[in-house]
Design a protein around this motif. Structure first.
Motif, short mmCIF file in Angstrom:
data_model
loop_
_atom_site.label_atom_id
_atom_site.label_comp_id
_atom_site.label_asym_id
_atom_site.label_seq_id
_atom_site.Cartn_x
_atom_site.Cartn_y
_atom_site.Cartn_z
N MET A 36 0.83 -1.20 0.00
CA MET A 36 0.00 0.00 0.00
C MET A 36 0.87 1.26 0.00
SD MET A 36 -3.31 0.48 0.04
CE MET A 36 -4.48 1.82 0.24
N LEU A 37 1.94 1.27 0.80
CA LEU A 37 2.83 2.42 0.87
C LEU A 37 3.60 2.60 -0.44
CD1 LEU A 37 4.25 2.00 4.49
CD2 LEU A 37 2.68 3.79 3.71
N GLY A 38 4.06 1.49 -1.00
CA GLY A 38 4.80 1.58 -2.25
C GLY A 38 3.93 2.06 -3.40
N ILE A 39 2.71 1.57 -3.46
CA ILE A 39 1.78 2.00 -4.52
C ILE A 39 1.40 3.46 -4.34
CG2 ILE A 39 -0.57 1.66 -5.38
CD1 ILE A 39 -0.08 -1.38 -4.80
N ALA A 40 1.25 3.91 -3.08
CA ALA A 40 0.98 5.33 -2.84
C ALA A 40 2.11 6.19 -3.39
CB ALA A 40 0.78 5.58 -1.35
N ARG A 41 3.35 5.73 -3.20
CA ARG A 41 4.50 6.48 -3.70
C ARG A 41 4.52 6.52 -5.22
NH1 ARG A 41 10.73 5.46 -1.71
NH2 ARG A 41 11.64 7.35 -2.60
N MET A 42 4.23 5.38 -5.85
CA MET A 42 4.21 5.35 -7.31
C MET A 42 3.04 6.14 -7.88
SD MET A 42 5.70 1.64 -8.45
CE MET A 42 4.57 0.62 -7.53
N HIS A 43 1.91 6.13 -7.18
CA HIS A 43 0.79 6.98 -7.59
C HIS A 43 1.20 8.44 -7.59
CE1 HIS A 43 -2.41 9.76 -6.27
NE2 HIS A 43 -3.11 9.17 -7.20
N ASN A 44 1.90 8.86 -6.54
CA ASN A 44 2.36 10.26 -6.46
C ASN A 44 3.31 10.60 -7.59
OD1 ASN A 44 0.81 10.48 -4.18
ND2 ASN A 44 2.52 10.71 -2.75
N LEU A 45 4.22 9.67 -7.91
CA LEU A 45 5.16 9.91 -9.00
C LEU A 45 4.42 10.02 -10.34
CD1 LEU A 45 8.17 7.55 -8.19
CD2 LEU A 45 8.27 10.02 -8.49
N ALA A 46 3.44 9.13 -10.55
CA ALA A 46 2.68 9.16 -11.80
C ALA A 46 1.86 10.44 -11.93
CB ALA A 46 1.77 7.94 -11.88
N LEU A 47 1.37 10.94 -10.79
CA LEU A 47 0.52 12.13 -10.80
C LEU A 47 1.32 13.42 -10.89
CD1 LEU A 47 -2.41 13.20 -10.51
CD2 LEU A 47 -2.05 13.21 -8.04
N ALA A 48 2.53 13.40 -10.35
CA ALA A 48 3.31 14.64 -10.22
C ALA A 48 3.51 15.35 -11.55
CB ALA A 48 4.66 14.34 -9.58
N GLY A 49 3.71 14.61 -12.62
CA GLY A 49 3.97 15.24 -13.91
C GLY A 49 2.75 15.84 -14.55
N SER A 50 1.54 15.49 -14.06
CA SER A 50 0.33 15.99 -14.70
C SER A 50 -0.45 16.98 -13.84
CB SER A 50 -0.60 14.81 -15.03
OG SER A 50 -0.96 14.11 -13.86
N ILE A 51 0.08 17.32 -12.66
CA ILE A 51 -0.66 18.19 -11.75
C ILE A 51 -0.93 19.56 -12.37
CG2 ILE A 51 -0.42 19.54 -9.62
CD1 ILE A 51 0.63 17.10 -8.27
N SER A 52 0.05 20.11 -13.08
CA SER A 52 -0.08 21.48 -13.59
C SER A 52 -1.28 21.65 -14.50
CB SER A 52 1.20 21.88 -14.35
OG SER A 52 1.43 20.98 -15.42
N GLY A 53 -1.64 20.59 -15.24
CA GLY A 53 -2.76 20.74 -16.16
C GLY A 53 -3.99 19.97 -15.74
N SER A 54 -3.96 19.36 -14.58
CA SER A 54 -5.05 18.47 -14.20
C SER A 54 -6.26 19.18 -13.63
CB SER A 54 -4.55 17.45 -13.17
OG SER A 54 -4.11 18.11 -12.01
N HIS A 55 -6.12 20.47 -13.24
CA HIS A 55 -7.24 21.16 -12.60
C HIS A 55 -8.08 21.95 -13.60
CE1 HIS A 55 -5.74 19.94 -8.80
NE2 HIS A 55 -4.67 20.70 -8.83
N ARG A 56 -7.73 21.93 -14.88
CA ARG A 56 -8.49 22.70 -15.85
C ARG A 56 -9.92 22.20 -15.92
NH1 ARG A 56 -4.04 22.83 -20.79
NH2 ARG A 56 -2.42 23.94 -19.65
N GLY A 57 -10.88 23.12 -15.81
CA GLY A 57 -12.27 22.77 -15.89
C GLY A 57 -12.83 22.18 -14.61
N GLN A 58 -12.06 22.08 -13.56
CA GLN A 58 -12.51 21.53 -12.30
C GLN A 58 -12.63 22.63 -11.26
OE1 GLN A 58 -10.12 18.28 -10.99
NE2 GLN A 58 -10.20 17.21 -12.94
N PRO A 59 -13.56 22.48 -10.29
CA PRO A 59 -13.72 23.51 -9.26
C PRO A 59 -12.49 23.62 -8.39
CG PRO A 59 -14.96 21.54 -8.69
CD PRO A 59 -14.48 21.35 -10.10
N CYS A 60 -12.19 24.80 -7.94
CA CYS A 60 -11.04 25.04 -7.08
C CYS A 60 -11.33 24.53 -5.68
CB CYS A 60 -10.72 26.53 -7.05
SG CYS A 60 -9.42 26.97 -5.88
N PRO A 61 -10.55 23.59 -5.16
CA PRO A 61 -10.80 23.07 -3.82
C PRO A 61 -10.80 24.16 -2.77
CG PRO A 61 -9.15 21.75 -4.95
CD PRO A 61 -9.40 22.97 -5.79
#
Length: 279
Positions: free
Chosen positions: A243-268
């Motif tokens: 679970m911890l290792g997959i959480a780390r890999m999820h973060n790595l996979a997501l990190a490169g797309s964060i800058s464009g991932s909020h387009r069209g979504q409500p601001c938290p």
């Protein structure tokens, strides 16, 4: 015995690890700095660090048996088992220890079906499972804390504290669903006994709450594309390390797309401010 899968061929990395070759390279670099490639006593590893890392990621991603996994990398079943035992803990996500004053987190529990009945119990999915409390950053959707696994029949309200997740976030504003009453978390409003419907402002509060909290559901769905979280055969701490290792890999996979991932979504932040004002 010649292997089929190797990290030296970039086309194998994404399907078997869930990471881009660039993110995978960063992970290997971090492991090397942590001493994962230092010489050890006895027989040296039969695979280079890159292939060992891919083997562990492929095991978590596709969830084969050791007899299926080992021939793909050209090694024995016992060697594959040793590699997973050695590298698995080193891939674990380190919980964030400090949070900015205005940080908003979201928590939810997820059940991982587990074959080891000494750490699992029958749960609402009618399978022996472990309960994992996963905490994410509401803005970035990165996993910041994963609590210790508890038996699957433990409700989220108790698991929040007993897993160590509550202590790890140290009073930071945290959003949760209605299964966390009395915990001090931001949860949706409920109708009181004899009350036919909620006032409009409370309905609006619940709508905003749902929009923000949906992010943790999306994170858990992405994490479970690593199929070991759908039927874990590891014993003891193995499910927690996965679970911890997959959480780390999820973060790595997501990190490169964060800058464009909020387009069209409500601001938290705007929605969270509304939640606070309505409370």
């Amino acid at each position: 015995m010649a292997g089929v899968i190797t990290a030296s061929e970039p086309s194998w990395i994404a399907p078997f690890s869930g990471l881009s070759p660039r993110a995978f390279g960063k992970l290997v670099t971090v492991l090397r700095r942590a001493g994962a490639d230092t010489a050890r006593k006895g027989r040296p590893w039969s695979l280079p660090l890159e292939d060992r890392t891919l083997l562990v990621a492929a095991y978590w991603r596709t969830n084969p048996t050791m007899r299926q996994l080992a021939p793909l990398f050209g090694i024995s079943k016992s060697a594959a088992d040793r590699i997973i035992d050695n590298l698995g803990p080193m891939l674990a996500l380190q919980p964030r220890k400090r949070f900015a004053k205005d940080t908003v987190l979201i928590v939810d529990g997820t059940l991982v079906p587990t074959r080891d009945h000494t750490v699992a119990e029958r749960s609402k999915n009618y399978r022996y499972s472990t309960n994992h409390q996963v905490v994410i950053d509401a803005d970035t959707r990165l996993v910041v804390v994963v609590g210790r696994p508890l038996a699957g029949n433990r409700n989220d309200c108790k698991a929040w504290e007993e897993s160590g997740a509550k202590a790890a976030v140290s009073g930071t504003t945290t959003i949760a669903d209605g299964g966390y009453p009395g915990t001090g978390l931001v949860i949706p409003n409920r109708r009181k006994r004899g009350q036919s419907e909620l006032p409009d402002w409370k309905e609006e509060h619940n709508k905003s709450h749902k929009q923000v909290r949906a992010r943790v559901e999306h994170v858990l769905a992405r994490m479970k594309t690593w199929k070991i979280l759908r039927d874990c055969r590891l014993k003891g701490d193995g499910v927690h390390q996965a679970m911890l290792g997959i959480a780390r890999m999820h973060n790595l996979a997501l990190a490169g797309s964060i800058s464009g991932s909020h387009r069209g979504q409500p601001c938290p932040r705007r929605l969270v401010d509304h939640l606070r004002d309505s409370s």
